[in-house]
Design an enzyme around this catalytic site. Sequence first.
Site, PDB file in Angstrom:
ATOM      1  N   CYS A 125       0.835  -1.190   0.000  1.00  0.00           N
ATOM      2  CA  CYS A 125       0.000   0.000   0.000  1.00  0.00           C
ATOM      3  C   CYS A 125       0.875   1.248   0.000  1.00  0.00           C
ATOM      4  CB  CYS A 125      -0.986  -0.014   1.168  1.00  0.00           C
ATOM      5  SG  CYS A 125      -2.342   1.154   0.977  1.00  0.00           S
ATOM      6  N   ASP A 194      -3.758   1.233  10.011  1.00  0.00           N
ATOM      7  CA  ASP A 194      -4.956   2.076  10.134  1.00  0.00           C
ATOM      8  C   ASP A 194      -5.443   2.076  11.566  1.00  0.00           C
ATOM      9  OD1 ASP A 194      -4.869   1.320   7.151  1.00  0.00           O
ATOM     10  OD2 ASP A 194      -6.247   3.018   7.321  1.00  0.00           O
TER      11      ASP A 194
HETATM   12  C1  RUB Z   1      -4.043   3.050   3.432  1.00  0.00           C
HETATM   13  C2  RUB Z   1      -3.272   2.082   4.251  1.00  0.00           C
HETATM   14  C3  RUB Z   1      -2.015   2.598   4.908  1.00  0.00           C
HETATM   15  C4  RUB Z   1      -2.379   3.090   6.316  1.00  0.00           C
HETATM   16  C5  RUB Z   1      -1.221   3.838   6.953  1.00  0.00           C
HETATM   17  O1  RUB Z   1      -5.268   2.521   2.974  1.00  0.00           O
HETATM   18  O2  RUB Z   1      -3.646   0.948   4.478  1.00  0.00           O
HETATM   19  O3  RUB Z   1      -1.053   1.588   5.032  1.00  0.00           O
HETATM   20  O4  RUB Z   1      -3.485   3.942   6.255  1.00  0.00           O
HETATM   21  O5  RUB Z   1      -0.921   4.987   6.204  1.00  0.00           O
HETATM   22  P1  RUB Z   1      -6.215   3.454   2.039  1.00  0.00           P
HETATM   23  P2  RUB Z   1      -0.169   6.238   6.892  1.00  0.00           P
HETATM   24  O6  RUB Z   1      -5.421   3.825   0.827  1.00  0.00           O
HETATM   25  O7  RUB Z   1      -7.389   2.606   1.747  1.00  0.00           O
HETATM   26  O8  RUB Z   1      -6.595   4.676   2.863  1.00  0.00           O
HETATM   27  O9  RUB Z   1       1.107   5.717   7.454  1.00  0.00           O
HETATM   28  O10 RUB Z   1       0.046   7.198   5.738  1.00  0.00           O
HETATM   29  O11 RUB Z   1      -1.081   6.796   7.932  1.00  0.00           O
END
Ligand code: RUB
Length: 302
Positions: A125, A194
């Site tokens: 991701c 998340d």
């Molecule tokens: C985003 C996702 C990221 C986490 C952490 O999913 O799974 O790994 O949100 O991101 P989506 P961060 O694209 O569905 O929102 O470290 O930037 O908070």
Amino acid sequence: MDLEETAVSIENMTIRGAGRIARAAASALKSYAENYQGDDYGDFKMNVSKAAERLLSTRPTAISLSNSISLTLLDVFGQADLEAARQKLIQNAENFVSNSNSAVARIGALGGTLLEKPGTIITICNSSAAISAIEQCHRAGNVKRVYACETRPKRQGLITIKELAAKRIPVTLIVDSAMRFVMPQVDIVFTGADTVESDGSVINKIGTAALASIAREHGVPVYTFAETYKFMPASKHSERVKIEERSVDEIIDPDELPAGVEVFNPVFDRVPPELITGIVTEEGIIKPADAPGFIETHIGGI
Ligand code: RUB
């Protein structure tokens, strides 16, 4: 961007990633309060609560969203009058955004120590916290290569490869199903989060649990990067977050679906605590088993 525009941008994933969503929600409440025209404190409370509900309704899985809203509204409605409440909300939102940005930087610095010699990282991701750590490993001269999983269906891996390439970090894009094939060449797994539930389970993009089990099979450590506002608050102890399901058309044009075929699109995964080596927070690196005490100490107030 007004509050409704922010809400729609979170829903349609123009604003995405747990940290960015959390900061956007705090900022949207702040501008809502700044631009509020009424003079009745009761109406202010009702309208701000409705605004908060609207933001909360956008995406269900990242606890960072509800934590950012709770922290932005902390002690706001206990103020003596509307003006004091407005100022309190604005101050809370500014503190949240600034603490969040510093937390990502601090997590990156801690994550930068995890590779002690040049090695290969795999990520999935697009996580700003994980990228911050990869960048620090690179600065220390310890990144041979990063494998970036494509991350079907929304392909956030394409954002990751752009960000890493812009920082001149060697990166290879793979389809998600190639993660086991490349694992023998991998030294460490970096993922975002998340939500971290109170038993230390990590909720992150679909595919993260598969990545963690494959890593375990190969003896590769798995580190998750999570600011404190990604932990379940003590008030929700033992609750599970809802795993978001998104629409069919993220996977296939519904017109191309043969009659009678169903499509299931869960977009987050629950990684059991036993598959996680460590959770890197701005307060230090903890074991998943330490999550309940960490929550009590750092996010007990909401
Ligand atoms: C985003 C996702 C990221 C986490 C952490 O999913 O799974 O790994 O949100 O991101 P989506 P961060 O694209 O569905 O929102 O470290 O930037 O908070």
